[in-house]
Design an enzyme around this catalytic site. Structure first.
Site, PDB file in Angstrom:
ATOM      1  N   GLY A  46       0.778  -1.223   0.000  1.00 60.72           N
ATOM      2  CA  GLY A  46       0.000   0.000   0.000  1.00 60.72           C
ATOM      3  C   GLY A  46       0.806   1.268   0.000  1.00 60.72           C
ATOM      4  CG  ASP A  47       3.372   2.168   3.178  1.00 59.29           C
ATOM      5  OD1 ASP A  47       3.633   0.996   2.851  1.00 59.29           O
ATOM      6  OD2 ASP A  47       3.614   2.611   4.312  1.00 59.29           O
TER       7      ASP A  47
END
Length: 124
Positions: A46-47
């Site tokens: 996600g990041d």
């Protein structure tokens, strides 16, 4: 933490800001990969961003590129009237003939990144 405290829309804006800063640190031959963008799909999380570097002659070239990328996202990013600061951890895996699948080099880069998070540096 941003998603929980400021919402997912602001979290997405932060990721876009980080991606833009990473792109400014790269050469025209490099590629930033992020799911859902017009770049090559190579998402690790996600990041987490994947950067593919061409024309790397050895570990020193990779280290110089990592040093450039460490600087950009560390500066404050302004979101909804607040300054947000990010930390950066970079894992490097150099391509060689022992890799049979693209996933193998991504796995090794991911492992190196988690080691960097633990030890506070960017290991090769």
């Amino acid at each position: 933490m941003i998603n929980d405290s400021m919402g997912h829309l602001v979290g997405d804006q932060l990721l876009i800001g980080v991606a833009n800063r990473l792109e400014k640190c790269l050469r025209s031959t490099d590629t930033v990969a992020r799911l859902g963008e017009t770049f090559t799909v190579a998402r690790l999380g996600g990041d987490e961003f994947t950067v593919l570097l061409d024309h790397i002659k050895g570990p020193n070239d990779a280290k110089r590129a990592a040093d450039r990328m460490m600087k950009g996202p560390r500066l404050a990013i302004h979101l909804v009237g607040k300054k947000c600061f990010t930390s950066v951890s970079i894992g490097i895996a150099l391509s060689n003939s022992s890799y049979e699948q693209p996933e193998d080099i991504l796995r090794d880069a991911d492992t190196a990144m988690y080691r960097a998070k633990v030890y506070g540096q960017s290991p090769l």
